[in-house]
Design a protein around this motif. Structure first.
Motif, PDB file in Angstrom:
ATOM      1  N   VAL A   1      43.665  41.691  20.925  1.00 40.28           N
ATOM      2  CA  VAL A   1      43.604  40.222  20.918  1.00 40.28           C
ATOM      3  C   VAL A   1      44.126  39.661  22.248  1.00 40.28           C
ATOM      4  N   MET A   2      45.167  40.265  22.798  1.00 41.59           N
ATOM      5  CA  MET A   2      45.694  39.791  24.074  1.00 41.59           C
ATOM      6  C   MET A   2      44.711  40.040  25.219  1.00 41.59           C
ATOM      7  N   ILE A   3      43.969  41.136  25.161  1.00 35.82           N
ATOM      8  CA  ILE A   3      43.001  41.448  26.214  1.00 35.82           C
ATOM      9  C   ILE A   3      41.867  40.436  26.244  1.00 35.82           C
ATOM     10  N   THR A   4      41.574  39.792  25.113  1.00 31.91           N
ATOM     11  CA  THR A   4      40.445  38.861  25.063  1.00 31.91           C
ATOM     12  C   THR A   4      40.583  37.712  26.050  1.00 31.91           C
ATOM     13  N   MET A   5      41.802  37.379  26.458  1.00 30.31           N
ATOM     14  CA  MET A   5      41.970  36.216  27.329  1.00 30.31           C
ATOM     15  C   MET A   5      41.350  36.431  28.708  1.00 30.31           C
ATOM     16  N   TYR A   6      41.115  37.673  29.122  1.00 30.39           N
ATOM     17  CA  TYR A   6      40.515  37.916  30.427  1.00 30.39           C
ATOM     18  C   TYR A   6      39.055  37.490  30.478  1.00 30.39           C
TER      19      TYR A   6
ATOM     20  N   MET B   1      35.951  28.747  26.343  1.00 31.01           N
ATOM     21  CA  MET B   1      36.128  27.297  26.394  1.00 31.01           C
ATOM     22  C   MET B   1      37.128  26.916  27.480  1.00 31.01           C
ATOM     23  N   PHE B   2      38.269  27.620  27.516  1.00 33.03           N
ATOM     24  CA  PHE B   2      39.258  27.333  28.552  1.00 33.03           C
ATOM     25  C   PHE B   2      38.722  27.657  29.944  1.00 33.03           C
ATOM     26  N   GLY B   3      37.913  28.721  30.051  1.00 27.80           N
ATOM     27  CA  GLY B   3      37.332  29.069  31.336  1.00 27.80           C
ATOM     28  C   GLY B   3      36.433  27.977  31.885  1.00 27.80           C
ATOM     29  N   LEU B   4      35.741  27.267  30.995  1.00 24.72           N
ATOM     30  CA  LEU B   4      34.882  26.159  31.408  1.00 24.72           C
ATOM     31  C   LEU B   4      35.657  24.860  31.588  1.00 24.72           C
ATOM     32  N   LEU B   5      36.716  24.710  30.813  1.00 25.52           N
ATOM     33  CA  LEU B   5      37.443  23.440  30.798  1.00 25.52           C
ATOM     34  C   LEU B   5      38.417  23.304  31.965  1.00 25.52           C
ATOM     35  N   LEU B   6      39.081  24.407  32.332  1.00 16.49           N
ATOM     36  CA  LEU B   6      40.111  24.366  33.372  1.00 16.49           C
ATOM     37  C   LEU B   6      39.508  24.694  34.736  1.00 16.49           C
ATOM     38  N   ARG B   7      40.194  24.259  35.796  1.00 12.89           N
ATOM     39  CA  ARG B   7      39.594  24.334  37.127  1.00 12.89           C
ATOM     40  C   ARG B   7      39.876  25.622  37.878  1.00 12.89           C
ATOM     41  N   THR B   8      40.952  26.318  37.581  1.00 11.95           N
ATOM     42  CA  THR B   8      41.290  27.539  38.309  1.00 11.95           C
ATOM     43  C   THR B   8      41.601  28.662  37.333  1.00 11.95           C
ATOM     44  N   GLU B   9      41.448  29.895  37.805  1.00 12.29           N
ATOM     45  CA  GLU B   9      41.733  31.039  36.938  1.00 12.29           C
ATOM     46  C   GLU B   9      43.222  31.144  36.618  1.00 12.29           C
ATOM     47  N   LYS B  10      44.091  30.661  37.514  1.00 16.51           N
ATOM     48  CA  LYS B  10      45.524  30.657  37.220  1.00 16.51           C
ATOM     49  C   LYS B  10      45.837  29.718  36.058  1.00 16.51           C
ATOM     50  N   SER B  11      45.143  28.595  36.011  1.00 10.82           N
ATOM     51  CA  SER B  11      45.335  27.671  34.890  1.00 10.82           C
ATOM     52  C   SER B  11      44.874  28.303  33.584  1.00 10.82           C
ATOM     53  N   VAL B  12      43.738  29.006  33.642  1.00 13.42           N
ATOM     54  CA  VAL B  12      43.234  29.686  32.441  1.00 13.42           C
ATOM     55  C   VAL B  12      44.237  30.717  31.962  1.00 13.42           C
ATOM     56  N   MET B  13      44.783  31.506  32.880  1.00 12.94           N
ATOM     57  CA  MET B  13      45.751  32.534  32.517  1.00 12.94           C
ATOM     58  C   MET B  13      47.020  31.916  31.932  1.00 12.94           C
ATOM     59  N   GLY B  14      47.510  30.841  32.543  1.00  8.56           N
ATOM     60  CA  GLY B  14      48.730  30.202  32.063  1.00  8.56           C
ATOM     61  C   GLY B  14      48.584  29.635  30.667  1.00  8.56           C
ATOM     62  N   VAL B  15      47.489  28.910  30.430  1.00 10.79           N
ATOM     63  CA  VAL B  15      47.267  28.327  29.105  1.00 10.79           C
ATOM     64  C   VAL B  15      47.036  29.422  28.066  1.00 10.79           C
TER      65      VAL B  15
ATOM     66  N   MET C   1      50.284  30.914  27.006  1.00  9.30           N
ATOM     67  CA  MET C   1      51.049  29.978  26.192  1.00  9.30           C
ATOM     68  C   MET C   1      50.532  29.936  24.748  1.00  9.30           C
ATOM     69  N   VAL C   2      49.246  30.187  24.562  1.00  6.75           N
ATOM     70  CA  VAL C   2      48.665  30.177  23.218  1.00  6.75           C
ATOM     71  C   VAL C   2      48.817  31.527  22.537  1.00  6.75           C
ATOM     72  N   ILE C   3      48.559  32.594  23.289  1.00  5.26           N
ATOM     73  CA  ILE C   3      48.408  33.904  22.659  1.00  5.26           C
ATOM     74  C   ILE C   3      49.734  34.576  22.332  1.00  5.26           C
ATOM     75  N   PHE C   4      50.776  34.314  23.116  1.00  4.30           N
ATOM     76  CA  PHE C   4      52.049  34.978  22.849  1.00  4.30           C
ATOM     77  C   PHE C   4      52.671  34.540  21.517  1.00  4.30           C
ATOM     78  N   PRO C   5      52.801  33.247  21.233  1.00  6.22           N
ATOM     79  CA  PRO C   5      53.330  32.874  19.903  1.00  6.22           C
ATOM     80  C   PRO C   5      52.440  33.362  18.769  1.00  6.22           C
TER      81      PRO C   5
END
Length: 285
Positions: A103-108, A192-206, A209-213
């Motif tokens: 599940v954590m790998i999916t964020m890439y 969705m986040f990949g399309l919504l956010l402007r940089t890959e660092k923003s995608v990784m940060g968000v 923040m979602v996946i760890f909790p």
């Protein structure tokens, strides 16, 4: 003599050149190749994702070294304290840590989508006569191969240090298959986040923040019965908890019908909601 001959040859070529009307008629008469089906277009983009791994093999780090590190670290860190021994704890932990890691790998997926958008690749994709969602579906199909590889690595390491799935090969295959279905659906959150956010660092940060909790507040490491009542209410209804329980029970040789139904229901809901939002953003971006 030579100059005159050359000039004459050029004049002949000019006179023999086809007219624009002839070319247009030829193009109109020529039969167009059939439009690719939704499946073939998606598989083509999935193969593209595989070729990217071939040319940049470092991308396999998160599905090889990372899962091995997760299994060894949590097994030997918590095994003696929580279960009294590593061999006893690995029976409970491995299906859960398998679920958590995949599940954590999916964020890439979201990071890869954002990178292609930044480079302008998706502008070209949107002009092609193909099924519109096929680039996104292809990304996710390619990532499913990575999830299967991560699952195989973790199961191999678990078997080496003492994990024994009592459900046999069938239970393992069913557990991994259910996890792949959920991971495919969960990946739509990150597209969705990949399309919504402007940089890959923003995608990784968000994503972090979602996946760890979501992954740590589950039954991956311990039984929720040891938690406070208010926390149990969240953990027992978490999608990660349902998937981890279903995978754990399937590999143990049981048939957890309720948790399987919850896992598939969560998967359907994620595709319905985040898949729709992803395609809406993709069509407008």
């Amino acid at each position: 003599m030579s100059t005159a001959t050359t000039t004459k040859d050029v004049d002949d070529l000019v006179l023999e050149a086809p007219k624009a009307e002839d070319l247009a008629a030829l193009l109109v008469r020529k039969q167009r190749p059939p439009r690719p089906s939704a499946l073939s277009a998606s598989l083509t983009f999935g193969w593209r994702a595989m070729l990217k791994i071939k040319h940049v093999p470092e991308q396999l780090f998160d599905v090889t070294a990372f899962p091995i590190m997760m299994v060894l670290m949590y097994t030997y860190l918590f095994g003696g304290a929580l279960a009294g021994s590593v061999s006893a704890y690995i029976q409970f932990l491995l299906p859960g840590i398998l679920t958590m890691s995949v599940v954590m790998i999916t964020m890439y997926t979201g990071v890869a989508v954002n990178t292609d958008i930044t480079k302008g690749v998706f502008d070209r994709f949107r002009t092609l006569p193909i099924w519109r969602p096929s680039p996104m579906v292809g990304y996710l199909l390619g990532d499913v191969v990575r999830y299967v590889l991560a699952s195989a690595v973790m199961l191999a390491v678990g078997m080496i240090i003492g994990y024994r799935p009592h459900g046999g090969p069938l239970g393992v295959v069913l557990g991994v298959a259910l996890l792949m279905v959920f991971s495919f659906a969960f990946s739509w959150v990150w597209t969705m986040f990949g399309l919504l956010l402007r940089t890959e660092k923003s995608v990784m940060g968000v994503s972090m923040m979602v996946i760890f909790p979501l992954t740590f507040l589950s039954n991956v490491f311990v039984d929720p019965k040891t938690m406070p009542g208010w926390l149990q209410a969240f953990v027992n209804n978490s999608p990660v908890t349902h998937v981890a329980t279903a995978v754990r029970e399937l590999m143990a040789g049981n048939w957890p019908a309720a948790d399987i139904a919850w896992s598939l229901g969560w998967a359907a809901l994620l595709v319905l909601v985040f898949g729709s939002v992803t395609m809406r953003l993709y069509n407008r971006k």
